[in-house]
Design a protein around this motif. Sequence first.
Motif, short mmCIF file in Angstrom:
data_model
loop_
_atom_site.label_atom_id
_atom_site.label_comp_id
_atom_site.label_asym_id
_atom_site.label_seq_id
_atom_site.Cartn_x
_atom_site.Cartn_y
_atom_site.Cartn_z
N THR A 167 0.84 -1.19 0.00
CA THR A 167 0.00 0.00 0.00
C THR A 167 0.88 1.25 0.00
O THR A 167 1.79 1.39 0.82
CB THR A 167 -0.91 0.01 1.24
N LEU A 168 0.62 2.15 -0.95
CA LEU A 168 1.39 3.37 -1.09
C LEU A 168 0.53 4.59 -0.79
O LEU A 168 -0.68 4.59 -1.05
CB LEU A 168 1.95 3.49 -2.51
N SER A 169 1.15 5.62 -0.29
CA SER A 169 0.45 6.88 -0.03
C SER A 169 0.36 7.71 -1.30
O SER A 169 1.01 7.39 -2.31
CB SER A 169 1.18 7.66 1.07
N HIS A 170 -0.40 8.78 -1.23
CA HIS A 170 -0.49 9.69 -2.38
C HIS A 170 0.90 10.25 -2.71
O HIS A 170 1.29 10.33 -3.89
CB HIS A 170 -1.45 10.83 -2.06
N ALA A 171 1.66 10.62 -1.69
CA ALA A 171 3.00 11.15 -1.93
C ALA A 171 3.91 10.10 -2.57
O ALA A 171 4.71 10.42 -3.47
CB ALA A 171 3.61 11.65 -0.61
N ASP A 172 3.78 8.85 -2.13
CA ASP A 172 4.58 7.78 -2.72
C ASP A 172 4.24 7.60 -4.20
O ASP A 172 5.13 7.47 -5.05
CB ASP A 172 4.33 6.46 -1.97
#
Length: 293
Positions: A167-172
């Motif tokens: 799972t990645l964040s928006h920033a990632d």
Amino acid sequence: MATGYPSAADRPSHASHPMAKPGYGKHSAPDQAPRTARDFAHLKPREAQIAAFIDRLPEGAAMDAKSLAAQLPAYGQAACRTALKRLSEAGHLRRWKEHLKGDDGTWVWVTRSCFSRTARDDAWWAALLRGDRPEPTPRPRPSAVEPARTRAYGVLASLGRTDPRMTLSHADCTALEGLAAQWLERGTGERELVRALTAGLPYEVHHAAALARRRLTDKLPPERVATPPVMRLAECTVCATPGRPEALPGGLCGTCRGTRPTPPPRTDIGPHMARLRAAASGHTKGTAHDCCT
């Protein structure tokens, strides 16, 4: 849209569906959008059910009306044939002959039934037939408050649904978007990219973004090289009449679309020919008489 079948007893099994001869049968179109519950909501229920069934068939599965009817007890061959015509008109299906080299080194013509979960227009199919890589079908325009997202961003944002460890964040996603875009530009499909980033993960992932960056960098596929042109000949989805893509809008010939003009009725030329024969006979007799005088 009803995506189920009329009854549980009539529900077909994709595992038991017959396969076509090697090289024939279902051929999935490239760059399709991820599967959703509303992929075929724009179709009538019968066509939507048959399309959903075809969508889940494996590569090379038989896609003729007879094979489909044998697996779909609710519909006969005529209904399946009509459904295939409607799917072609809606941009989900095209058929063509392709010149391929067999295992024994000889060249043969095989029939492809190319199916796309994502509806395509005639220009997209024509580009695919030429062997070009068609431009991705435009997605619905985002709302004014929602910024547009690229395909690369969408793939990265979906990793967590495939494996929560990634799972990645928006920033990632924003930071890795450029690397992921390079994979797509080099011909990698969205599902292939997801597999490359989620397959063989360690038991515990401490930093999903760092692992994704490492894989995107280390496993970047080579740049695409020019390939020989593909020899393909478009066919009418219904009657297999060959023709150029522009002569087969919706994948159908004029006769199967019902738009080919009816030829004018033949006139009775008997009386006209009789007059010509009579005139010729009279001219011959007159000439002979003049010669004898």
